[in-house]
Design an enzyme around this catalytic site. Structure first.
Site, PDB file in Angstrom:
ATOM      1  N   PHE A 181       0.839  -1.198   0.000  1.00 41.53           N
ATOM      2  CA  PHE A 181       0.000   0.000   0.000  1.00 41.53           C
ATOM      3  C   PHE A 181       0.870   1.242   0.000  1.00 41.53           C
ATOM      4  O   PHE A 181       2.077   1.194   0.249  1.00 41.53           O
ATOM      5  CB  PHE A 181      -0.942   0.007   1.209  1.00 41.53           C
ATOM      6  N   VAL A 191       9.793  -2.735   2.253  1.00 43.34           N
ATOM      7  CA  VAL A 191       8.543  -3.095   1.581  1.00 43.34           C
ATOM      8  C   VAL A 191       7.383  -2.559   2.410  1.00 43.34           C
ATOM      9  O   VAL A 191       7.220  -2.917   3.582  1.00 43.34           O
ATOM     10  CB  VAL A 191       8.410  -4.627   1.434  1.00 43.34           C
ATOM     11  N   LYS A 192       6.579  -1.705   1.810  1.00 43.17           N
ATOM     12  CA  LYS A 192       5.424  -1.143   2.526  1.00 43.17           C
ATOM     13  C   LYS A 192       4.259  -2.112   2.337  1.00 43.17           C
ATOM     14  O   LYS A 192       3.379  -1.929   1.499  1.00 43.17           O
ATOM     15  CB  LYS A 192       5.098   0.250   1.987  1.00 43.17           C
ATOM     16  N   SER A 193       4.272  -3.161   3.144  1.00 37.98           N
ATOM     17  CA  SER A 193       3.315  -4.249   2.964  1.00 37.98           C
ATOM     18  C   SER A 193       2.082  -4.057   3.834  1.00 37.98           C
ATOM     19  O   SER A 193       2.065  -3.228   4.756  1.00 37.98           O
ATOM     20  CB  SER A 193       3.976  -5.594   3.301  1.00 37.98           C
TER      21      SER A 193
END
Length: 367
Positions: free
Chosen positions: A106, A223-225
């Protein structure tokens, strides 16, 4: 044979009524039946996945429960896979791996005065996150840009916040992402004020939490998970300590970031922030601070910092898309500097606000 959940009927009940009850029960519970010749369950039918429709209505799980709405948006419209849905009808499948496993990515994006701030940088980071987890974004960057701008227009806002998500999509209850054939794109627009304006003038109180930042070898914070449980657990610690934010350390005991923000300290006129290798997110606002600092003539350094460095700092501030730039005046009970927002922080905030008002990708026709 007794049917679970069906009450025993009086002897006077006709066989037809009993048959109807049994058939009705079977129609609702047809996923699994047992082969009477063995003890193994036989799967007769896979769960059906229904795509959301504009006129679909889901009854609330608890009668009378108020449904949360997009903050500050009347009759919000949500983008899901190429279509716009009224907020009440915007739904995803319970078999989406974004929901089941946090399998997705996101971006949080701000727009000011009819312009989206640093949209290109946000989309670049989204695509980087996608490549890192082997997720194919099902549209081009240009297509994503158009979808995002149109979602803002549909919600009639000039200032606000965008939450852009790409999930792995619908699969089964197994973990294997190869079961998910079609990733989903969801775009939500809302008004946002993470902190009250008074806190930008007086500053935040921060505590160091026991929850450590995920090691990059386990789950890379770059990582913008959708898996934000690490941050959520730290946020809970801040809440329990009645603090505004929580400082997260890495496995080496160095400062990584806060639960939703990058950390900066100022010492003798030099601005220092942890490197990405320490567990910090490659923040978009973090990069903007580097630009502003260079413009204002301040030196910046990406280096490991400890709690001692924070305690001994002249100033401290946090950065993030939602938080913007906000001063910190106390950490673990210790005042930072003189216990008030510092002058360098104030100059950076002022310049940042100028940039957000004047620059960005136009949302509406400029003619």
């Amino acid at each position: 044979m007794l049917v679970p959940g069906v009450a025993l009927l009086p002897h006077s009940t006709t066989p037809v009524v009993l048959l109807i009850c049994c058939l009705n029960y079977a129609s609702k519970r047809r996923t699994f039946f047992f082969d009477m010749k063995s003890t193994d369950a036989t799967v007769l039918e896979e769960p059906k996945i229904h795509e959301p429709t504009a006129d679909a209505v889901v009854e609330p799980a608890i009668e009378g429960r108020r449904r949360p709405t997009a903050v500050g948006v009347k009759e919000a419209k949500i983008y899901i896979d190429g279509k716009f849905y009224p907020e009440a009808d915007a739904k995803i499948s319970v078999f989406d791996h974004g929901l089941l496993y946090g399998d997705g990515i996101f971006e949080g994006i701000r727009f000011y005065n009819g312009r989206v701030f640093r949209l290109g940088e946000h989309l670049d980071r989204l695509w980087d996150s996608a490549r890192s987890i082997c997720l194919e974004v099902p549209m081009t960057k240009q297509g994503m840009t158009e979808a995002l701008l149109e979602t803002i227009r549909q919600n009639h806002l000039r200032d606000g916040y965008v939450r852009l998500l790409v999930t792995r999509g619908i699969g089964n209850l197994g973990l294997n992402p190869e079961q998910c054939k079609s990733p989903s794109v969801i775009i939500i627009v809302a008004a946002i004020a993470l902190y009250h304006e008074n806190m930008y003038r007086k500053g935040l109180t921060v505590v160091t939490c026991a929850t450590r930042r995920c090691n990059p070898g386990a789950l890379n914070p770059a990582v913008k998970s959708l898996n934000y449980l690490n941050n959520v657990m730290a946020r809970i610690e801040a809440n329990l300590a009645n603090a505004d934010e929580a400082l997260m350390l890495n496995d080496e005991g160095n400062v990584a970031e806060c639960t939703a923000d990058n950390v900066f300290i100022v010492k003798r006129g030099q601005i220092v922030t942890p490197p990405v290798a320490a567990g910090a997110l490659r923040g978009i606002t973090r990069l903007v601070v580097f630009e502003i600092a260079a413009e204002l003539g301040f030196k910046t350094l990406k280096a490991d910092i400890t709690r001692h460095d924070v305690f001994a700092a002249d100033e401290c501030f946090l950065t993030g898309t939602a938080a913007e730039i906000i001063p910190v005046v106390k950490v673990d009970g210790r005042p930072i500097g003189n216990g008030k927002p510092g002058p360098i922080t104030g100059r950076i905030i002022a310049r940042f606000r100028e940039m957000t008002r004047e620059t960005g990708t136009p949302i509406f026709d400029q003619n």
